[in-house]
Design an enzyme around this catalytic site. Structure first.
Site, PDB file in Angstrom:
ATOM      1  N   CYS A 177      21.820 -20.777  35.141  1.00  0.00           N
ATOM      2  CA  CYS A 177      22.020 -19.876  36.308  1.00  0.00           C
ATOM      3  C   CYS A 177      20.823 -20.054  37.176  1.00  0.00           C
ATOM      4  O   CYS A 177      20.855 -20.455  38.534  1.00  0.00           O
ATOM      5  CB  CYS A 177      22.322 -18.511  36.240  1.00  0.00           C
ATOM      6  SG  CYS A 177      20.877 -17.766  35.096  1.00  0.00           S
TER       7      CYS A 177
ATOM      8  N   HIS B  87      27.631 -19.519  41.377  1.00  0.00           N
ATOM      9  CA  HIS B  87      26.653 -19.374  40.367  1.00  0.00           C
ATOM     10  C   HIS B  87      27.187 -20.465  39.387  1.00  0.00           C
ATOM     11  O   HIS B  87      28.125 -20.951  39.148  1.00  0.00           O
ATOM     12  CB  HIS B  87      26.563 -18.113  39.705  1.00  0.00           C
ATOM     13  CG  HIS B  87      27.762 -17.433  39.207  1.00  0.00           C
ATOM     14  ND1 HIS B  87      27.701 -16.496  38.325  1.00  0.00           N
ATOM     15  CD2 HIS B  87      29.107 -17.679  39.340  1.00  0.00           C
ATOM     16  CE1 HIS B  87      28.917 -16.189  37.856  1.00  0.00           C
ATOM     17  NE2 HIS B  87      29.634 -16.866  38.545  1.00  0.00           N
TER      18      HIS B  87
ATOM     19  N   HIS C  10      20.415 -12.902  34.825  1.00  0.00           N
ATOM     20  CA  HIS C  10      21.495 -13.638  35.539  1.00  0.00           C
ATOM     21  C   HIS C  10      21.535 -13.603  36.831  1.00  0.00           C
ATOM     22  O   HIS C  10      20.990 -12.836  37.632  1.00  0.00           O
ATOM     23  CB  HIS C  10      22.866 -13.359  35.136  1.00  0.00           C
ATOM     24  CG  HIS C  10      24.077 -14.302  35.686  1.00  0.00           C
ATOM     25  ND1 HIS C  10      23.904 -15.792  35.115  1.00  0.00           N
ATOM     26  CD2 HIS C  10      24.684 -14.119  36.719  1.00  0.00           C
ATOM     27  CE1 HIS C  10      24.960 -16.221  35.886  1.00  0.00           C
ATOM     28  NE2 HIS C  10      25.463 -15.512  36.752  1.00  0.00           N
TER      29      HIS C  10
END
Length: 319
Positions: free
Chosen positions: A231, A291, A279
């Site tokens: 991420c 993402h 994240h």
């Protein structure tokens, strides 16, 4: 079939139903991302410490050069005093018996018999000596800290690899529907056709375009492109195309730029999830984000509303 949680996570009873199995593996997936981002953050610290070591070494070397130059001046003063002759036999004896500039400097009480500017030179030598010693000590301390951090990163990396292997085993044992539940939980609801809105700045637009160009590439823990990403690695890669350097860590990225409310999001803003942050994705407009979500899922565009545990957002390209 039973499933157990990953090593190092909170204790829980083994799952005995398909629903429990999917939930357990989904939780394990998030724990993996947490550990991955901890490793990434430790690497960021290590890079900073390595830079500090290089800077300290440079200053230590410069201080040593200055000290050597000042020592040369002391030797010249000693030679001048000796060849010029002196009336004080004790002072002459100091000059005659000193085997080095350092030994001579240590006899500070006799140096006032040399030229009038001698005391200034001695003071400068003393200062240069202390500067060199302090610089060397700082460099040694920085090197020690960097080595300790490196050892921590290596230990975390070994632990992460063990967790990844166990997670892959558990994930592989799930049925296709169960895997779909896990992926949806971690990655959100896919959007068939990405529809990014125009960004407010050229840098943000470059980051959005770069991130979207990675759609379809695989998720790999700890990767930052160009062929695979995690991420924070995807965000780092995207913004590097805009000439903006980001650390490879979602927690570190969450303190960069300026905060922005969810209602005021613009394309290019970074959006963060979980508390503490573990994240990150990039908002692209129209209620969507891109993402690198989780193992088994490629880089994708999803609905922001489908993502759990929204935390905050930051605007990186502000002008």
């Amino acid at each position: 079939m039973t499933f157990t949680i990953l090593p190092g996570t909170a204790a829980a009873a083994p799952a005995t139903s398909p629903q429990q199995a999917a939930k357990l593996v989904s939780d394990a997936d998030h724990q993996l991302e947490v550990v991955t981002e901890q490793v990434n953050a430790a690497r960021v610290v290590l890079d900073q410490q390595k830079a500090a070591v290089a800077s300290a070494e440079k200053h230590a070397a410069a201080a040593q050069v200055q000290l050597k130059a000042m020592a040369g001046q002391i030797r010249q003063l000693a030679r001048s005093a000796y060849t010029g002759g002196g009336n004080d036999a004790a002072q002459l004896d100091v000059l005659m018996t000193s085997k080095s500039a350092d030994a001579f400097v240590s006899q500070l009480g006799t140096l006032d018999a040399i030229a009038g500017h001698t005391n200034d030179v001695v003071a400068q030598v003393s200062k240069a000596s202390h500067t060199a010693a302090a610089a060397r000590a700082k460099a040694d301390a920085a090197a020690t800290a960097a080595q300790a951090t490196f050892d921590q990163v290596a230990a975390k990396q070994r632990d992460l690899q063990a967790k990844i292997a166990d997670y892959k085993r558990q994930y592989a044992a799930l049925t296709a529907p169960q895997r779909a539940v896990v992926n949806l939980t971690a990655a959100g609801s896919s959007v068939a056709v990405p529809s990014a809105a125009p960004a407010a700045t050229g840098a943000a637009q470059a980051a959005v375009s770069t991130a979207l160009a990675q759609v379809g590439k695989p998720y790999v823990w700890g990767a930052a492109g160009p062929n695979s990403f995690d991420c924070s690695g995807l965000m780092q890669y995207a913004y590097s195309a805009a000439g903006i350097s980001l650390p490879h860590s979602s927690s570190a990225q969450s303190s960069m730029g300026v905060p922005v409310s969810r209602s005021a999001l613009q394309p290019g803003d970074l959006v963060f999830f979980y508390s503490p942050v573990s994240h990150v994705g990039m908002y692209i407009g129209n209620g969507q984000m891109v993402h690198a979500a989780t193992s088994g899922e490629p880089v994708k565009v999803v609905s922001l509303d489908s993502m759990p545990n929204y935390n905050s957002a930051r605007r990186i390209a502000t002008g």
